[in-house]
Design an enzyme around this catalytic site. Structure first.
Site, PDB file in Angstrom:
ATOM      1  CD  GLU B  61      -2.038  -2.437   1.329  1.00 18.04           C
ATOM      2  OE1 GLU B  61      -0.733  -2.852   1.806  1.00 18.04           O
ATOM      3  OE2 GLU B  61      -2.501  -2.960   1.172  1.00 18.04           O
ATOM      4  CG  HIS B 130     -12.285  -6.638   5.475  1.00 18.10           C
ATOM      5  ND1 HIS B 130     -11.445  -7.171   6.397  1.00 18.10           N
ATOM      6  CD2 HIS B 130     -12.016  -6.813   4.070  1.00 18.10           C
ATOM      7  CE1 HIS B 130     -10.634  -7.771   5.522  1.00 18.10           C
ATOM      8  NE2 HIS B 130     -10.815  -7.626   4.554  1.00 18.10           N
TER       9      HIS B 130
END
Lengths: 367, 328
Positions: B61, B130
């Site tokens: 990321e 999430h």
């Protein structure tokens, strides 16, 4: 059939290609024939440019000690790497520096006064220099992924330009470096990563940083080519940088270069290396550093004599004195500069804060 | 060209149209290429535009954010996808220390016209990490823009506007409503201003401010209020940073009551900032305290308990009643 698990052993230091490339050896003997580019004029130019970097660092340190400059990172021990790298990168290439790259930046349209402006705490310094280069990057290794992004853009635009990303040895411990090198290899990007391995990340020595035999070995896992070069040998450095840039320019992939040197100064003016750096180690490194080595060689070859050396030192010193005087004459930054480049258009909610800041600046001037 | 699209399809359409309109637009992230993204937001884009314009990155990321920066300063308009907001934190240093600062650092010499997309918010029964809503972390970063759409039509226009915008934009997608609303989307319509909030309905008694998936809950509460003769002015915040404080103030100055709803944790949430601004600039028009209905200051629970964490329209109705009864 038995199941075999064969341990993987990393290559040892003596394995190619991780031998140290060397031409002008520390004993001032040539380890190979002098390359064509290394004419007396070229050597003299490199020498003079290195003196300017040394003088700038010394002046900046004095200015910091007398309260006229902020924290400053000298580059003693890096001059050979910086100046030859700066001389090799084309102006249309893109340089992505870290914070000890003043020697490169001076070859890329930055003036000593701009470097002093930057470390004096004025963002306007970042308007100077090569207009496509990235500004100095302070957080370690984070510039590596920017460089990879720029290299992707160049490849996308079918450009012949190359990106050169500079970093220190400590940066090789960070994920950003590994992620960028990995991606650069996956996409075969036109990028050269140059590690100035000065053996120290502030107070942490290289052996506490990595168990890899060399930093060039880190290219192995990424599937990337690597070179290792004597950071005190300007001829080997220039040759290696040229080879790497040519290779990337012809789309033959990213290259990692480890230039091996020694930090002959504190990390920055806020540091005291005598707390951790062995004196004997530093003294040994002083004897083979790039400026002294080239100076002794030029003397030995009768290209320079003692008088000429003295006059070149004075010339560099005068140049930096003039530049420091120019830096001191810069007009002061305006209050609005805090706001006016933050967004393309200042959001409404910041307009009141901007007005407040202007008033504050006016009252500061009155007091 | 009017089409009935879900919010997710609207995002895919916006990406398709941006790639078509501007050769400098490139899209990348984890699984966005051949797989079309784990939610399929980038479906078919690689096939249509090629692997040099739509590609998978290694699973890293910080790299994704750093690449976007480097591309954007040198001629491209990157649109990077983070698979979930819960995984964006590895890129946080790049966002806060570089992406949001590059224009200011270089006094405008270099800038970062880029978009970072990330699905966020709870309600889809996903594993840990999430379901968080951490928009407030990013609202604290000078130099960044943060926007959140709440409908397909808005998502299309906002994303097109974000990609064309000269500033770096964090584009948070309320994944709970990716599929739940279908709406006619006019792909020729003018794009909205990224900085503006949207007055969803006009009212006189109470200003209700929400964004993302919470807006659907707020609409239900508004419908209940209407049938109970309470006139709600519903504001879709849209722009988390910068705040469109003028729209909020003009509404609260009219209604005198303000309820802010977000599913993110309460302390130092965006609601706290809105509340402080309203208090500073419209205190003399308030008929009741400014109230916040938010997630708890706890770790977001796994899916079994997420319904207890999330504010819903029943909670909102309770708060609306309380505010309307004030000070009795």
């Amino acid at each position: 059939m038995t199941l075999h698990c064969i341990p993987f052993s990393p290559p040892q230091q003596h394995d190619n290609p991780f031998d140290l490339a060397q031409c002008l050896a520390p004993n001032l003997k040539l380890a190979c024939a002098l390359p064509e580019f290394a004419t007396p004029e070229w050597l003299l130019d490199i020498y003079e440019q290195m003196l300017i970097v040394r003088q700038l660092d010394e002046k900046a340190t004095i200015l910091q000690r007398t309260g006229q400059l902020g924290t400053y990172p000298s580059s003693h021990g890096h001059e050979g790497i910086s100046v030859t790298l700066g001389k090799t990168i084309l102006s249309e290439d893109i340089f992505v520096p870290y914070y000890r790259d003043q020697g490169v930046l001076l070859q890329r349209d930055m003036r000593p006064r701009d470097i002093l402006q930057y470390w004096g705490g004025d963002e306007r310094a970042n308007l100077h220099g090569n207009h496509r280069d990235m500004p100095v990057c302070i957080p370690i290794a984070t510039q590596c992924t920017h460089a990879a992004g720029i290299a992707y853009a160049l490849q996308y635009q079918n450009s012949e330009q190359v990106v050169v990303c500079s970093l220190g040895d400590g940066a090789t411990s960070k994920g950003d470096f590994a992620e960028a090198l990995n991606f650069s290899s996956v996409k075969n990007l036109p990028i050269v990563y140059v590690i100035s391995n000065n053996q120290w990340a502030i107070s942490v020595p290289l052996e506490a940083q990595t168990a890899a035999k060399t930093l060039a070995h880190k290219a192995y896992a990424a599937g990337c080519h690597a070179f290792r070069v004597d950071g005190g040998d300007v001829i080997a450095l220039a040759h290696t940088f040229q080879l790497a840039l040519d290779t990337c320019r012809t789309h033959q992939g990213p290259i990692l270069i480890e230039a091996v040197t020694y930090r002959l100064c504190d990390h920055t003016t806020a540091d005291d290396a005598s707390r951790y750096m062995p004196e004997a180690e530093r003294e040994a490194a002083m004897k083979i550093e790039s400026i002294k080595r080239l100076e002794d060689y030029l003397h030995q070859e009768n290209i320079l004599n003692a008088n000429k050396i003295k006059s070149l030192h004075s010339k560099a010193k005068q140049h930096i004195e003039d530049e420091a005087a120019a830096a001191a004459q810069l007009n002061e930054a305006e209050a609005v500069e805090i706001f006016d480049s933050l967004y393309a258009d200042l959001p409404n909610e910041l307009k009141n804060q901007r007005t407040h800041c202007i008033h504050k600046a006016q009252s500061c001037k009155k007091n | 060209m009017q089409e009935e699209l879900t919010l997710l399809q609207a995002i895919n359409a916006a990406l398709f149209d941006a790639l078509t309109a501007d050769q400098s637009v490139v899209i990348f992230g984890e699984d966005v290429g051949g797989n079309g993204g784990v939610f399929r937001a980038t479906e078919h884009l690689q096939t249509h535009f090629g692997a040099h314009r739509v590609f998978d990155t290694p699973l890293a990321e910080a790299l994704i954010a750093g690449l976007a920066l480097g591309m954007s300063t040198h001629g491209l308009r990157p649109v990077a996808e983070f698979q979930f907001m819960g995984f964006i934190y590895a890129a946080f240093e790049q966002i806060i220390s570089h992406i949001a600062r590059m224009r200011n650092r270089t006094r405008g010499r270099l800038s970062c016209p880029l978009v970072l997309r990330a699905p966020y918010c709870a309600g889809i029964h996903a594993p840990e990490h999430h379901s968080e809503s951490t928009e407030a972390l990013f609202a604290h970063i000078p130099g960044l823009r943060v926007v959140i759409p709440s409908s397909p039509e808005q998502a299309y226009g906002l994303l097109r506007a974000a990609i064309a915008h000269p500033d770096p934009v964090l584009f948070l997608e309320p994944k709970r409503i990716y599929h739940s609303i279908k709406q006619a989307v006019d792909r020729q319509a003018e794009w909205p201003d990224l900085s503006l909030s949207h007055r969803v309905c006009i009212g006189t008694d109470l200003t209700l401010i929400a964004w993302g998936a919470m807006l659907a809950e707020a609409r239900q509460a508004t419908i209940w209020a209407q049938s109970n003769n309470i006139s709600i002015e519903l504001i879709d915040l849209v722009s988390i940073k910068p705040l469109d404080i003028d729209t909020i103030l003009s509404s609260v100055q009219k209604t005198g009551r303000c309820l802010i709803v977000h599913e993110a944790a309460r302390t130092c949430g965006v609601g706290a900032e809105i509340s402080a601004r309203v208090q500073e600039q419209a205190w003399d028009t308030l008929l009741a305290p400014i109230m916040r209905l938010t997630g708890y200051d706890t770790v977001m629970p796994y899916s079994k308990l997420e319904h207890l964490y999330l504010p819903n329209h029943h909670d909102m109705i309770g708060y609306i009643q309380k505010l309307m009864e004030y000070p009795e």
